[in-house]
Write an enzyme that holds these catalytic residues in place. Sequence first.
Site, PDB file in Angstrom:
ATOM      1  CE  LYS A   1      -4.507  -1.488   1.028  1.00 50.19           C
ATOM      2  NZ  LYS A   1      -5.739  -1.388   1.794  1.00 50.19           N
TER       3      LYS A   1
ATOM      4  CE  LYS B   1      -5.542  -8.225  -1.935  1.00 50.92           C
ATOM      5  NZ  LYS B   1      -6.009  -8.049  -0.600  1.00 50.92           N
TER       6      LYS B   1
ATOM      7  CE  LYS C   1     -13.484  -4.118  -0.452  1.00 51.19           C
ATOM      8  NZ  LYS C   1     -12.539  -4.927   0.215  1.00 51.19           N
TER       9      LYS C   1
HETATM   10  P1  TYM Z   1     -10.403  -6.860   3.056  1.00 50.34           P
HETATM   11  O1  TYM Z   1     -11.491  -5.861   3.105  1.00 50.34           O
HETATM   12  O2  TYM Z   1      -9.238  -6.562   2.178  1.00 50.34           O
HETATM   13  O3  TYM Z   1     -10.966  -8.267   2.635  1.00 50.34           O
HETATM   14  C1  TYM Z   1     -12.016  -8.893   3.362  1.00 50.34           C
HETATM   15  C2  TYM Z   1     -11.809 -10.389   3.353  1.00 50.34           C
HETATM   16  O4  TYM Z   1     -11.753 -10.870   2.022  1.00 50.34           O
HETATM   17  C3  TYM Z   1     -10.572 -11.644   1.844  1.00 50.34           C
HETATM   18  N1  TYM Z   1     -10.090 -11.448   0.471  1.00 50.34           N
HETATM   19  C4  TYM Z   1      -9.856 -12.427  -0.394  1.00 50.34           C
HETATM   20  N2  TYM Z   1      -9.973 -13.764  -0.279  1.00 50.34           N
HETATM   21  C5  TYM Z   1      -9.659 -14.488  -1.366  1.00 50.34           C
HETATM   22  N3  TYM Z   1      -9.215 -13.963  -2.535  1.00 50.34           N
HETATM   23  C6  TYM Z   1      -9.084 -12.630  -2.676  1.00 50.34           C
HETATM   24  N4  TYM Z   1      -8.662 -12.134  -3.835  1.00 50.34           N
HETATM   25  C7  TYM Z   1      -9.397 -11.801  -1.581  1.00 50.34           C
HETATM   26  N5  TYM Z   1      -9.393 -10.468  -1.379  1.00 50.34           N
HETATM   27  C8  TYM Z   1      -9.803 -10.276  -0.122  1.00 50.34           C
HETATM   28  C9  TYM Z   1      -9.580 -11.082   2.858  1.00 50.34           C
HETATM   29  O5  TYM Z   1      -8.578 -12.019   3.167  1.00 50.34           O
HETATM   30  C10 TYM Z   1     -10.490 -10.797   4.020  1.00 50.34           C
HETATM   31  O6  TYM Z   1     -10.684 -11.972   4.781  1.00 50.34           O
HETATM   32  N6  TYM Z   1      -7.773  -6.083   7.236  1.00 50.34           N
HETATM   33  C11 TYM Z   1      -8.953  -6.730   6.682  1.00 50.34           C
HETATM   34  C12 TYM Z   1     -10.234  -6.303   7.372  1.00 50.34           C
HETATM   35  C13 TYM Z   1     -10.213  -6.511   8.845  1.00 50.34           C
HETATM   36  C14 TYM Z   1     -10.294  -7.755   9.522  1.00 50.34           C
HETATM   37  C15 TYM Z   1     -10.247  -7.436  10.913  1.00 50.34           C
HETATM   38  C16 TYM Z   1     -10.373  -9.085   9.090  1.00 50.34           C
HETATM   39  C17 TYM Z   1     -10.137  -5.522   9.759  1.00 50.34           C
HETATM   40  N7  TYM Z   1     -10.174  -6.090  11.019  1.00 50.34           N
HETATM   41  C18 TYM Z   1     -10.298  -8.421  11.878  1.00 50.34           C
HETATM   42  C19 TYM Z   1     -10.420 -10.082  10.076  1.00 50.34           C
HETATM   43  C20 TYM Z   1     -10.375  -9.755  11.442  1.00 50.34           C
HETATM   44  C21 TYM Z   1      -9.072  -6.356   5.222  1.00 50.34           C
HETATM   45  O7  TYM Z   1      -8.552  -5.365   4.779  1.00 50.34           O
HETATM   46  O8  TYM Z   1      -9.894  -7.204   4.534  1.00 50.34           O
END
Ligand code: TYM
Length: 377
Positions: free
Chosen positions: A161, A243, A246
């Site tokens: 990032k 990966k 969005k």
């Molecule tokens: P975020 O918003 O990037 O993604 C949410 C969830 O989706 C999964 N994910 C994917 N899984 C498979 N293939 C992909 N291409 C893909 N892109 C995203 C992510 O692994 C995630 O599980 N930091 C986290 C949000 C968060 C969080 C937490 C998660 C904040 N606090 C506490 C778990 C526990 C995030 O940015 O997810």
Amino acid sequence: MPDGGLWPVIRKAYMSVCVYLGGVQKSRLLSRRGKGFFILKGEAIMEGEKKKVILSGIQPTGVFTLGNYIGAVKNWAAMQEEFRCAYMLADLHAITVRQEPKVLREQILTCYALLLACGLDPEKSVIFIQSQVPAHAELGWMLACYTQFGELSRMTQFKDKSQQHADNINAGLFTYPSLMAADILLYQADLVPIGEDQRQHLELTRDVASRFNGIYGNVFKIPEGYIAKTGARVKSLADPTKKMSKSDENPNAYVSILDKPETIIKKFKRAVTDSETEVCFREGKDGINNLMSIYSAVTGRTLDEITAEFAGRGYGDFKAAVGEAVAEYLRPVQEKFARLMADKGYLESCYRQGAEQAQRISSRTLEKVKKKIGFVQ
Ligand code: TYM
């Protein structure tokens, strides 16, 4: 206090009234909430006390992708029957990248509706918006003081990032994993369902929790990751070494779960593959491997079954089949989303209830932490 005379009688009567009122309150809440977390006087009471606790989150930075859905949210919905679940929209995390206020506000609402459309049920789980529960920011700060600079510097998401947003490498982007640790540890979560890309953050959460416990005794439960076998790392359709995200600038790189069926089919037809013709899962065939994993996740078929299904048929047929299967798979989610967005009052009642519940559960851990650290209560 006098011990004899009227006093025992008054005390007994007082206790009976308390028990009665407690019972009324409890049954009212139980009947209103159905299964799930039941909150009473700051306690989380659960049917079947031994159920494990789940916490996970997603950033409201745009409509969820197929990666978010297959890698995370789909599993969250399935877990609601078996576990005590709390799921949140990580809007505090979202502001580590500059957001337009009006757009962010709309996205938070849209994403909240999407969580419900994907099968999360406010009658079974606590579904909340992170910024509405102040305990997250509070514990996030405290845990930042127990997280080392070197640990945060090693986070690959921070490195990625900072490259993507070289003009805004802010402190929040750096301490993001401490806030994520707070999210998880506040709920004493046993399991954290995430995609592969969040594994490193979870490892750090475990390290910080163990460090804190090492200093102050048993304060936090050490959480385990729950990473699905298929779909844990859905790749970009434009560059299958990356990966699916969005925030990708190229809209053909990802499938949004609200894309129209014809758009989904078109995006899969354009997906980057290789110069061979055989549909099989093999090292070096990143594009095909990705499409096979997606097809497997949405149809439930194994990789061997998929290879057999497309033997001798070439990539064109295969890509069309994946697009159609995904479009069909997302159709019920899209229909439910449209219904939910037409009832903003219902959405508001759900996120308010979720915030109240989350606040009550998380404040127990927060109070304990503050006491251990030495703050005046
Ligand atoms: P975020 O918003 O990037 O993604 C949410 C969830 O989706 C999964 N994910 C994917 N899984 C498979 N293939 C992909 N291409 C893909 N892109 C995203 C992510 O692994 C995630 O599980 N930091 C986290 C949000 C968060 C969080 C937490 C998660 C904040 N606090 C506490 C778990 C526990 C995030 O940015 O997810």
